[in-house]
Design a protein around this motif. Structure first.
Motif, PDB file in Angstrom:
ATOM      1  N   GLN A  88       0.624  -1.166  -0.009  1.00 37.77           N
ATOM      2  CA  GLN A  88      -0.016  -0.119  -0.042  1.00 37.77           C
ATOM      3  C   GLN A  88       1.057   1.405  -0.129  1.00 37.77           C
ATOM      4  O   GLN A  88       0.714   2.036  -0.514  1.00 37.77           O
ATOM      5  CB  GLN A  88      -0.954  -0.069   1.209  1.00 37.77           C
ATOM      6  CG  GLN A  88      -1.904   1.109   1.269  1.00 37.77           C
ATOM      7  CD  GLN A  88      -2.766   1.094   2.424  1.00 37.77           C
ATOM      8  OE1 GLN A  88      -2.489   0.361   3.390  1.00 37.77           O
ATOM      9  NE2 GLN A  88      -3.662   1.971   2.658  1.00 37.77           N
TER      10      GLN A  88
ATOM     11  N   SER B 291       2.302   1.716  -3.452  1.00 38.19           N
ATOM     12  CA  SER B 291       1.528   2.262  -4.403  1.00 38.19           C
ATOM     13  C   SER B 291       1.073   3.889  -3.995  1.00 38.19           C
ATOM     14  O   SER B 291       0.974   4.554  -5.150  1.00 38.19           O
ATOM     15  CB  SER B 291      -0.006   1.567  -4.158  1.00 38.19           C
ATOM     16  OG  SER B 291       0.186   0.186  -4.643  1.00 38.19           O
ATOM     17  N   GLN B 292       0.944   4.137  -2.940  1.00 34.74           N
ATOM     18  CA  GLN B 292       1.024   5.589  -2.624  1.00 34.74           C
ATOM     19  C   GLN B 292       2.145   6.329  -3.189  1.00 34.74           C
ATOM     20  O   GLN B 292       2.064   7.427  -3.655  1.00 34.74           O
ATOM     21  CB  GLN B 292       0.910   5.819  -1.106  1.00 34.74           C
ATOM     22  CG  GLN B 292      -0.414   5.433  -0.468  1.00 34.74           C
ATOM     23  CD  GLN B 292      -0.469   5.393   0.981  1.00 34.74           C
ATOM     24  OE1 GLN B 292       0.357   5.518   1.656  1.00 34.74           O
ATOM     25  NE2 GLN B 292      -1.797   5.519   1.618  1.00 34.74           N
TER      26      GLN B 292
ATOM     27  N   LEU C 121       1.344  12.488  -2.864  1.00 37.00           N
ATOM     28  CA  LEU C 121       1.764  12.792  -1.495  1.00 37.00           C
ATOM     29  C   LEU C 121       2.707  13.849  -1.684  1.00 37.00           C
ATOM     30  O   LEU C 121       3.352  14.210  -2.657  1.00 37.00           O
ATOM     31  CB  LEU C 121       2.398  11.632  -0.828  1.00 37.00           C
ATOM     32  CG  LEU C 121       1.668  10.275  -0.725  1.00 37.00           C
ATOM     33  CD1 LEU C 121       2.509   9.198  -0.079  1.00 37.00           C
ATOM     34  CD2 LEU C 121       0.453  10.455   0.121  1.00 37.00           C
TER      35      LEU C 121
ATOM     36  N   SER D  23       5.616  11.515   1.872  1.00 44.58           N
ATOM     37  CA  SER D  23       6.268  10.785   0.946  1.00 44.58           C
ATOM     38  C   SER D  23       7.541  10.278   1.938  1.00 44.58           C
ATOM     39  O   SER D  23       7.959   9.096   1.744  1.00 44.58           O
ATOM     40  CB  SER D  23       6.945  11.175  -0.274  1.00 44.58           C
ATOM     41  OG  SER D  23       5.816  11.712  -1.085  1.00 44.58           O
TER      42      SER D  23
END
Length: 80
Positions: A18, A21-22, A28, A33
């Motif tokens: 996850q 993916s972000q 972000l 990040s």
């Protein structure tokens, strides 16, 4: 509300996926990040520790049964 921390290997891997993916989505902020990256590093370390523990346990079990070879669970090599 923050997600609860994953406790098992599969949960940690899902959480890591996850985060990746972000980060890959690029949506972000820099601070978010960096925080996600730091969390990912922690998850990678936790997963690597779990894998090392499992490898040691398998090696011990094989050794106890007289089935140990020189390198029971050598990591695969990546070639291009």
């Amino acid at each position: 509300m923050a997600q609860p921390k994953a406790k098992d290997f599969a949960g940690k891997m899902a959480e890591l996926e996850q985060l990746v993916s972000q980060l890959e989505a690029g949506e972000l902020s820099l601070e978010e990040s960096l925080k996600a990256f730091e969390g990912g590093i922690r998850l990678i370390r936790d997963c690597q520790n779990k894998l090392n523990q499992a490898e040691q346990k398998v090696s011990l079990l094989l050794e106890e049964n007289g089935q140990l070879t020189e390198a029971p669970l050598s990591p695969p090599t990546i070639t291009e």
